[in-house]
Motif scaffolding. Structure first.
Motif, PDB file in Angstrom:
ATOM      1  N   GLU A 168       0.807  -1.213   0.000  1.00  0.00           N
ATOM      2  CA  GLU A 168       0.000   0.000   0.000  1.00  0.00           C
ATOM      3  C   GLU A 168       0.848   1.275   0.000  1.00  0.00           C
ATOM      4  O   GLU A 168       0.410   2.312  -0.469  1.00  0.00           O
ATOM      5  N   ASN A 195      -5.094   1.118  -6.515  1.00  0.00           N
ATOM      6  CA  ASN A 195      -5.632   0.287  -5.428  1.00  0.00           C
ATOM      7  C   ASN A 195      -6.934   0.901  -4.958  1.00  0.00           C
ATOM      8  O   ASN A 195      -7.144   2.119  -5.052  1.00  0.00           O
ATOM      9  N   HIS A 198      -9.041   2.983   1.122  1.00  0.00           N
ATOM     10  CA  HIS A 198      -9.085   2.488   2.503  1.00  0.00           C
ATOM     11  C   HIS A 198      -9.147   3.696   3.430  1.00  0.00           C
ATOM     12  O   HIS A 198      -8.432   4.679   3.232  1.00  0.00           O
ATOM     13  N   THR A 221      -6.637   6.507   1.801  1.00  0.00           N
ATOM     14  CA  THR A 221      -5.571   6.108   0.890  1.00  0.00           C
ATOM     15  C   THR A 221      -6.208   5.393  -0.301  1.00  0.00           C
ATOM     16  O   THR A 221      -7.331   4.912  -0.227  1.00  0.00           O
TER      17      THR A 221
END
Length: 362
Positions: A168, A195, A198, A221
């Motif tokens: 991440e 991604n 989150h 994020t």
């Protein structure tokens, strides 16, 4: 101007340049697809003619304060069709040539895969006529050098960035920077390690006082950068309502994420306390987190103090009353004792008198 007339004009122009050494300038211009282009031609007072690959153009013309003629050609959102040789000239056969080339820098992003050994980002230049001098990668303003984490492979007009053991912390945009021969500027393409969003846990706000300002931050994020929407749980606790913004309720960006900070000014107990939910979304997924906001009355801190004061006053009153009663009882007891002593003394005196009288008679 007809095509035949143009070729005759070009031939005469060439003869003039050869025989008369007429003034000529040449400039190479390289632009990226989607950019804008503005070509400007300035000559002594007179009419300016524009051509592109032999075809006449209709430019916009003006005049500056000195009386010179200025003419411009503008192209917006450039495509490969806009590439070619542009020429401007006047009656004195002063010619300015602009060789315009259009390139496209394309990139291929990749999604983060859990426990993957590597992620590969790709970048390539689409124009075989242009010579690529250098291709390199950046993250933000930092140039990426080859390490155990990063490896770059460049082959002509294409380049790859290999990220080892991605996680991440590696998610986000990377910049492919391209240097082209004769180009004044470098060209860039943003390629992402993508991604889903989150959201970190948000700590409840339990000690806010009516009239204060509350700041609720949604720490998000993910890439592409998620879009944040705020909701509030209604009083019936069955429905969520999208928060509307006004002068009292607004948002701010946090670390490049728009609307990530919710700001509630002049807090009100009836309307502002409750559960707030931050929902972060991008094309991959969505994620949410909920925080509880508790708003206290302005006098909330005073009531305990007043209660303590009341308890002290009551306790002191009880002590005072008890002491007063005890003192009164003690005074009464002392009075009784004095009376008893007096009675005893009076009784003793009378007995002595009686005894004396008895002895005298005898």
């Amino acid at each position: 101007m007809s095509r035949c007339s143009f070729f005759i004009y070009i031939i005469l122009l060439g003869l003039c340049n050869f025989l008369c050494h007429c003034e000529t300038s040449n400039k190479v211009i390289i632009r990226q697809g989607g950019d804008d282009l503005k070509l400007t031609c300035k000559v002594a007072k007179g009419v300016i003619y524009w051509f592109k690959d032999g075809e006449g153009l209709n430019p916009s013309s003006s005049s500056d304060g000195s009386g010179d003629s200025i003419s411009t050609i503008t192209r917006n959102n450039l495509t490969m069709k806009d590439a070619g040789m542009y020429q401007c000239t006047d009656k004195a056969l002063t010619t300015h040539n602009f060789s315009v080339s259009i390139l496209t820098v394309s990139g291929k992003s990749q999604e983060l895969v859990a426990n993957a050994s590597e992620a590969v980002l790709e970048c390539s230049v689409e124009n075989e006529e242009l010579e690529v001098i250098e291709m390199r990668w950046r993250r933000g303003n930092d140039l990426i050098n080859e390490t155990d984490k990063y490896l770059t492979i460049t082959n002509g007009s294409s380049s790859s960035l290999i990220i080892s053991n991605p996680d991440e912390n590696d998610v986000g945009p990377y910049v492919c920077e391209v240097s082209i021969e004769h180009a004044e500027n470098k060209f860039e393409k943003i390629v992402g390690l993508n991604n889903g969003p989150h959201v970190k846990k948000i700590v409840d706000l339990r000690n806010k006082v009516e009239g204060e300002t509350a700041f609720i931050v949604c720490n998000v994020t993910g890439y592409p950068v998620p879009r944040v929407t705020w909701f509030k749980l209604l009083e019936d606790e069955t429905q969520m309502q999208v928060i509307t913004y006004d002068e009292r309720v607004s948002t701010e960006a946090v670390e490049g994420v728009a609307d990530a900070k919710l700001i509630i000014r002049d807090l009100k107990i009836k309307t502002d306390r409750g559960d707030y939910t931050c929902v972060a979304t991008n094309y991959l997924d969505s994620f949410n987190a909920t925080v509880t906001l508790k708003v206290k009355d302005k006098l909330a801190a005073v009531w305990p103090f007043l209660g303590i004061c009341a308890e002290v006053i009551i306790l002191c009153s009880i002590i005072f009353i008890f002491e007063k009663r005890r003192n009164r009882r003690m005074e009464e007891e002392e009075g009784d004792a004095v009376k008893q002593d007096l009675m005893k003394k009076s009784n003793g005196t009378s007995q002595d008198v009686r005894q004396r009288n008895t002895v005298t008679k005898a």
